[in-house]
Design a protein around this motif. Structure first.
Motif, PDB file in Angstrom:
ATOM      1  N   ASP A 266       0.821  -1.212   0.000  1.00 27.51           N
ATOM      2  CA  ASP A 266       0.000   0.000   0.000  1.00 27.51           C
ATOM      3  C   ASP A 266       0.856   1.264   0.000  1.00 27.51           C
ATOM      4  OD1 ASP A 266      -2.289  -1.496  -0.011  1.00 27.51           O
ATOM      5  OD2 ASP A 266      -2.619  -1.381   2.156  1.00 27.51           O
TER       6      ASP A 266
ATOM      7  N   TYR B  91       3.468   0.771  -3.770  1.00 25.85           N
ATOM      8  CA  TYR B  91       3.036   0.169  -5.041  1.00 25.85           C
ATOM      9  C   TYR B  91       3.013   1.178  -6.184  1.00 25.85           C
ATOM     10  CZ  TYR B  91      -0.125  -1.898  -8.489  1.00 25.85           C
ATOM     11  OH  TYR B  91      -0.698  -2.354  -9.659  1.00 25.85           O
ATOM     12  N   HIS B  92       2.284   2.278  -6.009  1.00 30.16           N
ATOM     13  CA  HIS B  92       2.144   3.257  -7.093  1.00 30.16           C
ATOM     14  C   HIS B  92       3.469   3.934  -7.396  1.00 30.16           C
ATOM     15  CE1 HIS B  92      -2.193   2.822  -7.301  1.00 30.16           C
ATOM     16  NE2 HIS B  92      -2.248   2.904  -5.971  1.00 30.16           N
ATOM     17  N   ARG B  93       4.297   4.108  -6.380  1.00 25.03           N
ATOM     18  CA  ARG B  93       5.593   4.763  -6.592  1.00 25.03           C
ATOM     19  C   ARG B  93       6.519   3.913  -7.441  1.00 25.03           C
ATOM     20  NH1 ARG B  93      10.163   5.809  -1.911  1.00 25.03           N
ATOM     21  NH2 ARG B  93      11.874   6.274  -3.347  1.00 25.03           N
TER      22      ARG B  93
ATOM     23  N   LYS C 212       5.751   1.539  -9.481  1.00 23.33           N
ATOM     24  CA  LYS C 212       5.226   1.409 -10.836  1.00 23.33           C
ATOM     25  C   LYS C 212       5.595   2.616 -11.680  1.00 23.33           C
ATOM     26  CE  LYS C 212       1.360   0.073 -12.243  1.00 23.33           C
ATOM     27  NZ  LYS C 212      -0.089   0.018 -12.495  1.00 23.33           N
ATOM     28  N   ALA C 213       5.391   3.807 -11.131  1.00 21.90           N
ATOM     29  CA  ALA C 213       5.616   5.033 -11.889  1.00 21.90           C
ATOM     30  C   ALA C 213       7.101   5.346 -12.060  1.00 21.90           C
ATOM     31  CB  ALA C 213       4.903   6.196 -11.197  1.00 21.90           C
TER      32      ALA C 213
ATOM     33  N   ALA D 131       1.969  -3.938 -13.302  1.00 21.27           N
ATOM     34  CA  ALA D 131       1.296  -4.138 -12.017  1.00 21.27           C
ATOM     35  C   ALA D 131       1.795  -5.397 -11.309  1.00 21.27           C
ATOM     36  CB  ALA D 131      -0.214  -4.216 -12.240  1.00 21.27           C
TER      37      ALA D 131
END
Length: 385
Positions: A51, A54-56, A58-59, A65
């Motif tokens: 949580d 994850y987004h960090r 990926k970007a 994913a």
């Protein structure tokens, strides 16, 4: 039982090879970023860390994913392994120093460290012997792989993740395979195996397995490395890189051959196998200066692991016994004294007068202890190992 099998990837173009290498670099850089967050904020559980990062990852590192999910899990698994080693005290002779270093900084991953792939981002085609794999440059399809017929047969039972590994510019996939484990038979007797440095393994049948040849090979490799390191030229450095890990591969192959012979002998004669429990032997033994290199290169744990898993696959019972005084105790009259061991190769009992090869005497003591351990129900390796 679970075993691992390895296949070699053969990318058909430099583009595919570069894409695989770039994927490893991106995943391990992302793992280092996630590891820093896990260490700083104390987020060692997978769901919590995922949580947070994850987004960090990926970007910032251009991961898909599922690749991001596998990377986060790799970080959590690394911290779980470290925590288990710290708890069990498996840190070697400098345990306190290593504990301090391990607890003072986050875990770092090499740029070409192994990366796990699951079935969503890695597909096997066993008939064509090709794979389809996700990379940062897109999905690569039809990458051929090569392996032995036995490994290809094992891959039909593959389950779970497979690890992409880069080694000396070559790419490998290491897969976990589930195979049926036969029921262990009831042994008539036990085959004792004495492990040593001069003679790698000596059985209670009197068979001495691969001692002198491997030791001569290791000495040649040490001398060659010393000469090349002294030269400090580009050619010498290229040669050092070329022979890197050659000795460990040769030792592993030798241990595989020895383990196979031991298990085959026990299976053919309906006997179990008795091995010494040598955990911590390097910390207990004080070696002379000229023997330190031989002691540090003694791969007894690897040989024991090979014998153990081959015995399980063959249904051969295996027990580990206490190694204390196996070289000083007479296998005929049980008299124990340090003077019984005359020298490295000769045993002469001061009580009954029997003279034997020292390793043969030790292996027979191990066989006797194996029978006693089996009767007591000590079927598996001690839980403390």
């Amino acid at each position: 039982m679970k075993i691992v099998t390895q296949v070699k990837l053969c990318p058909s173009s430099a583009y595919d090879a570069d894409a695989l290498a770039a994927t490893l670099r991106a995943c391990n850089r992302a793992a280092n970023a996630a590891s820093a967050v896990a260490f700083t904020k104390g987020l060692k559980r997978r769901n919590v860390l995922q949580d947070a990062v994850y987004h960090r990852v990926k970007a910032d590192f251009d991961l898909g994913a599922q690749a991001a999910v596998r990377t986060v899990k790799k970080v959590c698994d690394a911290y779980a392994t470290l925590r288990g080693n710290l708890k069990a005290g498996n840190l070697g002779p400098e345990g306190s120093k290593r504990r301090t270093r391990a607890e003072s900084k986050p875990i770092l991953f090499r740029e070409n460290a192994a990366q796990p792939f699951d079935d969503r981002i890695l597909t096997w085609n066993l008939d064509a012997q090709t794979i389809s794999i996700w990379t940062v440059a897109g999905r690569l399809k039809g990458i051929p792989f090569v392996c032995s017929p036995e490994a290809l047969q094992l891959l039909a039972s593959r389950k779970g993740e497979s690890d992409l590994v880069m080694r000396d510019g070559m790419f490998f996939l290491i897969a976990t395979v589930e195979v049926d484990e036969p029921e262990t038979f009831e042994p008539e007797e036990f085959l004792g195996v004495d492990l040593g440095i001069v003679n790698i393994a000596t059985t209670s049948d009197g068979r001495i397995l691969a001692g002198r040849r491997l030791n001569r090979y290791r000495k040649r490799q040490r001398d060659l490395r010393a000469k090349l390191q002294q030269k400090q030229t580009k050619a010498a450095k290229r040669r050092l890189k070329a022979i890197r890990r050659r000795e460990s591969r040769h030792a592993a192959d030798t241990n595989h051959i020895i383990a196979k012979q031991i298990v085959a002998t026990a299976e053919r004669t309906s006997r179990g196998i008795a091995l010494e429990d040598l955990k911590g032997i390097r910390q207990r033994v004080t070696a002379k200066k000229d023997q330190r290199a031989r002691l540090s290169s003694w791969a007894f744990a690897q040989l024991g692991a090979f014998v153990e898993y081959k015995a399980r696959r063959a249904g051969v019972p295996l027990v580990y016994v206490d190694p204390r005084n196996t070289s000083r105790q007479c296998s005929e009259c049980w008299h124990t004294h340090r003077s019984n061991r005359v020298d490295q190769a000769r045993f002469a009992c001061r009580s009954c007068g029997i003279v034997l090869h020292a390793d043969l005497n030790g292996s027979r003591n191990i066989a006797h202890r194996g029978e006693a351990a089996w009767q007591r129900g000590a079927v598996k390796r001690p839980s403390t190992v």
